[in-house]
Scaffold this active site. Structure first.
Site, PDB file in Angstrom:
ATOM      1  N   CYS A 234       0.822  -1.209   0.000  1.00  0.00           N
ATOM      2  CA  CYS A 234       0.000   0.000   0.000  1.00  0.00           C
ATOM      3  C   CYS A 234       0.860   1.265   0.000  1.00  0.00           C
ATOM      4  O   CYS A 234       1.689   1.449  -0.887  1.00  0.00           O
ATOM      5  CB  CYS A 234      -0.972  -0.061   1.183  1.00  0.00           C
ATOM      6  SG  CYS A 234      -2.256   1.199   1.142  1.00  0.00           S
ATOM      7  N   ASP A 327      -8.766  -5.888  -5.226  1.00  0.00           N
ATOM      8  CA  ASP A 327      -8.369  -4.772  -4.364  1.00  0.00           C
ATOM      9  C   ASP A 327      -9.301  -3.593  -4.624  1.00  0.00           C
ATOM     10  O   ASP A 327      -9.391  -3.103  -5.749  1.00  0.00           O
ATOM     11  CB  ASP A 327      -6.913  -4.399  -4.685  1.00  0.00           C
ATOM     12  CG  ASP A 327      -6.348  -3.319  -3.764  1.00  0.00           C
ATOM     13  OD1 ASP A 327      -7.118  -2.704  -2.998  1.00  0.00           O
ATOM     14  OD2 ASP A 327      -5.126  -3.097  -3.824  1.00  0.00           O
ATOM     15  N   HIS A 361      -6.911  -6.386  -0.984  1.00  0.00           N
ATOM     16  CA  HIS A 361      -5.787  -5.474  -0.781  1.00  0.00           C
ATOM     17  C   HIS A 361      -4.783  -6.007   0.234  1.00  0.00           C
ATOM     18  O   HIS A 361      -3.571  -5.930   0.022  1.00  0.00           O
ATOM     19  CB  HIS A 361      -6.317  -4.117  -0.311  1.00  0.00           C
ATOM     20  CG  HIS A 361      -5.256  -3.069  -0.117  1.00  0.00           C
ATOM     21  ND1 HIS A 361      -4.571  -2.506  -1.182  1.00  0.00           N
ATOM     22  CD2 HIS A 361      -4.758  -2.486   1.001  1.00  0.00           C
ATOM     23  CE1 HIS A 361      -3.707  -1.623  -0.715  1.00  0.00           C
ATOM     24  NE2 HIS A 361      -3.792  -1.596   0.599  1.00  0.00           N
TER      25      HIS A 361
END
Length: 419
Positions: A234, A327, A361
């Site tokens: 991320c 995601d 994610h």
């Protein structure tokens, strides 16, 4: 007599467990239940229904769950299907020096479904799931500006060095670094905001801080060198990409669901300022349950502002892109495709992409439960991370092995082949 066994009873979280129930009557229906309480008292639980074979046994390596939180043959399904009792909770190990205690119980299915008072478990046991091997050394890091935790594998040999970066929650998360050290890497879990005396929020990303971290690792007498790896997710993957571009010390970079541009605040390195991609907050989307999806807020501006795309072709090291195709937070499939096309146009062949349909994610170590949505302190109270339970679990198991193979190849084999 009904017996429940699990082998091994105490193990690292990335190790599978062989679960069996014996002593049942032939074809008896039972419920297997797993539960754990995290360090802040939140409960997670899972259950699955099984039918004993003619010998009165249920072996999760061969038996199919007929219902509950998953169906089919999934030996570790009770672990990766754990779900929070309190919605929007994310299971995260905060103190890696202590294991999670997982309670396994066997119930007679009929009495459980009928809520009978006598529905006590027919058998039970407690497993220990560790994030750090017993012979790994943990050292708190407070050197210059650096804040984090260093994990050293046992033995005198030199080991590949890895910097471990998480995303927008800040703080210090150690569970992936401690597990990497348990698999033979010297790992630095690096905090970069919202921890100790570091800034409570990022106003800019100072790449020289991360360069200090790379140099700190390379100075350690047990680190192999001449380069280090980065494992990042991320916001951390956004920084990992910049590190690979600007820092010659970084020779192998794992980017888990990251962008190919700068998010939010500028990056600064040796007097140069690198601006973030503009975004349209109007493109924020919400699910029917009110969960926030950030995946679209860069789509309009990214198409017309390609000068903000990070110059990945300047990186000298190798990349492993890990993509969860479901995601909902970052459009990582598109960004990885753009990044690799950019490398290809510049005559590079220094990447691998692992793209997982159904994965969300938060791709974590194997057998971790899917966190589909949770609050992110300082960002949003309900972020939709995405993912489907079974394919996400498969992605985590496969990706973890591939991450280790990638790091060994480019931090050990590439080095020894040049000697």
């Amino acid at each position: 007599m009904i017996q429940l066994t699990a082998t091994p009873i105490s193990a690292l979280v990335d190790e599978p467990v062989h679960i069996q129930v014996t002593g049942l009557t032939p074809l008896q229906m039972v419920t297997l239940q797993a539960s754990l309480e995290d360090e802040i008292g939140r409960l997670y639980y899972s259950r699955a229904y099984y039918r004993a074979n003619e010998a009165g046994e249920v072996d999760l390596e061969h038996a199919a769950s007929l219902g509950g939180d998953y169906t089919g043959v999934h030996p570790m399904g009770l672990f990766w299907s754990l779900k929070p009792e309190k919605l929007l909770s994310r299971l995260m190990k905060r103190d890696v020096t202590r294991p999670f205690q997982v309670q396994l119980k066997v119930y007679d299915l009929d009495s459980l479904l009928n809520n009978k008072a006598a529905s006590a478990p027919k058998a039970s046991l407690t497993l220990e799931r560790w994030y750090v091997a017993p012979d790994v050394t943990r050292i708190q890091v407070r050197e210059g500006r650096l804040r984090g935790a260093l994990f050293l594998p046992p033995g005198e040999g030199r080991f590949p060095g890895v910097i471990d970066l998480f995303g927008g929650t800040g703080g210090l998360l150690e569970f992936r670094a401690s597990l990497l050290a348990s698999r033979g890497f010297i790992s630095l879990a690096l905090a970069y905001f919202h921890y100790d005396d570091l800034p409570s929020k990022l106003e800019e990303t100072d790449l020289e801080y991360f360069e200090e971290a790379a140099d700190f690792l390379l100075r350690h007498p047990k680190v192999l060198g001449p380069g280090v790896g980065v494992v990042s997710v991320c916001k951390g993957a956004e920084i990992g990409l910049s590190m690979a571009i600007h820092l010659k010390q970084v020779t192998a970079t794992v980017l888990i669901n990251g962008p190919n541009f700068i998010l939010g605040v500028p990056h600064v390195y040796r007097g140069q300022i690198y601006q973030p991609m503009p975004h349209s907050i109007q493109l924020l989307s919400f699910t029917r349950l009110g969960l926030v999806e950030f995946g679209g807020i860069y789509e309009e501006t990214r198409i017309v502002n390609n000068q903000y795309i990070s110059p990945i072709e300047k990186a000298q090291g190798h990349f492993l892109f890990i993509v969860g195709e479901e995601d909902k937070n970052i459009n990582s499939k598109v960004y990885a495709k753009e990044a690799t096309e950019q490398l290809k146009r510049n005559g590079k062949n220094n990447w691998t992409v692992l793209s997982y349909p159904g994965a969300g994610h938060l791709i974590e170590p194997p057998y971790s439960p899917l966190c589909c949505a949770s609050g992110t302190p300082g960002v949003c109270s309900a972020v939709h991370w995405g993912g489907e339970v079974i394919p996400h679990a498969a992605a985590q198991e496969h990706a973890w092995n591939e991450i280790q193979k990638f790091l060994r190849k480019h931090l050990i084999q590439d080095v020894t082949s040049q000697l």
